[in-house]
Design a protein around this motif. Structure first.
Motif, PDB file in Angstrom:
ATOM      1  N   TYR A  49      -7.613  -0.051  79.425  1.00  0.00           N
ATOM      2  CA  TYR A  49      -8.365   0.989  78.715  1.00  0.00           C
ATOM      3  C   TYR A  49      -9.060   2.035  79.493  1.00  0.00           C
ATOM      4  O   TYR A  49      -9.336   1.856  80.625  1.00  0.00           O
ATOM      5  CB  TYR A  49      -9.565   0.149  78.016  1.00  0.00           C
ATOM      6  N   ARG A  83     -22.400   1.915  80.410  1.00  0.00           N
ATOM      7  CA  ARG A  83     -21.871   0.573  80.259  1.00  0.00           C
ATOM      8  C   ARG A  83     -20.834   0.506  81.344  1.00  0.00           C
ATOM      9  O   ARG A  83     -19.876   1.349  81.063  1.00  0.00           O
ATOM     10  CB  ARG A  83     -21.980   0.220  79.101  1.00  0.00           C
ATOM     11  N   ALA A 110     -14.740   5.860  78.750  1.00  0.00           N
ATOM     12  CA  ALA A 110     -15.461   7.263  78.509  1.00  0.00           C
ATOM     13  C   ALA A 110     -14.993   8.129  79.157  1.00  0.00           C
ATOM     14  O   ALA A 110     -15.588   8.511  80.241  1.00  0.00           O
ATOM     15  CB  ALA A 110     -16.845   6.969  78.171  1.00  0.00           C
ATOM     16  N   LEU A 167     -17.860   3.160  80.110  1.00  0.00           N
ATOM     17  CA  LEU A 167     -18.181   3.328  78.887  1.00  0.00           C
ATOM     18  C   LEU A 167     -19.594   4.095  78.609  1.00  0.00           C
ATOM     19  O   LEU A 167     -20.339   3.958  79.380  1.00  0.00           O
ATOM     20  CB  LEU A 167     -18.069   1.992  78.283  1.00  0.00           C
ATOM     21  N   LYS A 168     -19.660   4.477  77.464  1.00  0.00           N
ATOM     22  CA  LYS A 168     -20.900   4.984  76.908  1.00  0.00           C
ATOM     23  C   LYS A 168     -21.788   3.803  76.953  1.00  0.00           C
ATOM     24  O   LYS A 168     -21.210   2.807  76.383  1.00  0.00           O
ATOM     25  CB  LYS A 168     -20.837   5.692  75.726  1.00  0.00           C
ATOM     26  N   LYS A 169     -23.001   3.974  76.879  1.00  0.00           N
ATOM     27  CA  LYS A 169     -24.065   2.718  76.670  1.00  0.00           C
ATOM     28  C   LYS A 169     -23.797   2.177  75.456  1.00  0.00           C
ATOM     29  O   LYS A 169     -23.840   1.030  75.317  1.00  0.00           O
ATOM     30  CB  LYS A 169     -25.435   3.259  76.917  1.00  0.00           C
ATOM     31  N   SER A 170     -23.565   3.009  74.234  1.00  0.00           N
ATOM     32  CA  SER A 170     -23.534   2.536  73.015  1.00  0.00           C
ATOM     33  C   SER A 170     -22.023   1.902  72.733  1.00  0.00           C
ATOM     34  O   SER A 170     -21.795   1.315  71.466  1.00  0.00           O
ATOM     35  CB  SER A 170     -23.802   3.575  72.010  1.00  0.00           C
ATOM     36  N   ASP A 171     -21.112   2.030  73.766  1.00  0.00           N
ATOM     37  CA  ASP A 171     -19.668   1.596  73.376  1.00  0.00           C
ATOM     38  C   ASP A 171     -19.724  -0.176  73.305  1.00  0.00           C
ATOM     39  O   ASP A 171     -20.318  -0.420  74.185  1.00  0.00           O
ATOM     40  CB  ASP A 171     -18.847   1.921  74.468  1.00  0.00           C
ATOM     41  N   THR A 172     -19.263  -0.657  72.107  1.00  0.00           N
ATOM     42  CA  THR A 172     -18.981  -1.992  72.184  1.00  0.00           C
ATOM     43  C   THR A 172     -17.669  -2.880  72.527  1.00  0.00           C
ATOM     44  O   THR A 172     -17.610  -4.005  72.612  1.00  0.00           O
ATOM     45  CB  THR A 172     -19.442  -2.380  70.846  1.00  0.00           C
ATOM     46  N   TYR A 173     -16.910  -1.848  73.197  1.00  0.00           N
ATOM     47  CA  TYR A 173     -15.697  -2.224  73.623  1.00  0.00           C
ATOM     48  C   TYR A 173     -15.742  -3.366  74.769  1.00  0.00           C
ATOM     49  O   TYR A 173     -16.590  -3.272  75.641  1.00  0.00           O
ATOM     50  CB  TYR A 173     -14.796  -1.087  74.220  1.00  0.00           C
ATOM     51  N   GLN A 189     -26.708  10.775  79.408  1.00  0.00           N
ATOM     52  CA  GLN A 189     -25.929   9.521  78.955  1.00  0.00           C
ATOM     53  C   GLN A 189     -26.234   8.275  79.799  1.00  0.00           C
ATOM     54  O   GLN A 189     -25.804   8.287  81.001  1.00  0.00           O
ATOM     55  CB  GLN A 189     -24.548  10.045  78.750  1.00  0.00           C
TER      56      GLN A 189
END
Length: 189
Positions: free
Chosen positions: A110, A176, A113, A83-89, A173
């Motif tokens: 899932y 996570r 990213a 995931l992107k670092k900012s992704d809260t999934y 980028q």
């Protein structure tokens, strides 16, 4: 002329194939049906990796996660979600890898990213782990996965203690990564 064109098409097709085969939950269930073995959760972690550019300023673009396989493990499986670092999934309780395997559920996973990839390694010796973490040459267990995104894979036990090594290869980028590992074997519950 037609032969050259066909060869070119074949070469282009092979160039875009993934670096590893994609294992699915259905593949796992088909392989183990009619077995008295069971699944045991090993680890579930979410780790942050800085971009390679930010790692030069502090932090790290590599991480390791220790895996301790229980006695009588015959195979173990892991699901990696990038995931992107900012992704809260986060996976809900009934979407977690261990839950899906223990309850024979073939739910979709899932995809993470798309376009943000990692290098993934299994590491079997603490000396090799130290080399990996320091950016030195090391020898992973089995085939490493370079430039990959989210995936499910299986491994045979080599020793009871090993590590998963993950390296962010993106210069910009931060990422996570959700790491889930599950053992399959004859366990005393």
């Amino acid at each position: 002329m037609k032969t050259k064109f066909r060869l070119l098409l074949c070469a282009l097709f092979l160039a875009v194939l993934p670096a590893h085969s994609q294992l699915t939950l259905e593949n796992i269930f088909n392989a183990i049906q009619n077995s008295s073995n069971s699944f045991m959760c090993i680890t579930e972690k979410s780790v942050i990796l800085n971009s390679t550019g930010n790692a030069l300023l502090g932090g790290s673009s590599v991480v390791s996660i220790q895996v301790t396989l229980p006695q009588n493990t015959q195979k173990w499986y892991y699901r990696i979600t990038v995931l992107k670092k900012s992704d809260t999934y986060n996976y809900q309780a009934n979407e977690k890898f261990c839950y899906l395997l223990q309850n024979n559920m073939k739910a979709a996973t899932y995809s993470g990213a798309i376009g943000y990839n990692i290098d993934f390694f299994l590491i079997g010796h603490s000396g090799q782990l130290n080399s990996f973490l320091n950016g030195d040459t090391f020898t992973p267990l089995g085939k490493p996965f370079y430039n990959v995104n989210s995936f499910i894979h299986e491994a045979s036990p080599t020793n009871s203690n090993l590590w998963i090594g993950i390296r962010n290869i993106n210069n910009v980028q931060g990422l996570r990564v959700i790491v889930e590992a599950v053992a399959w074997g004859k366990f005393n519950n």
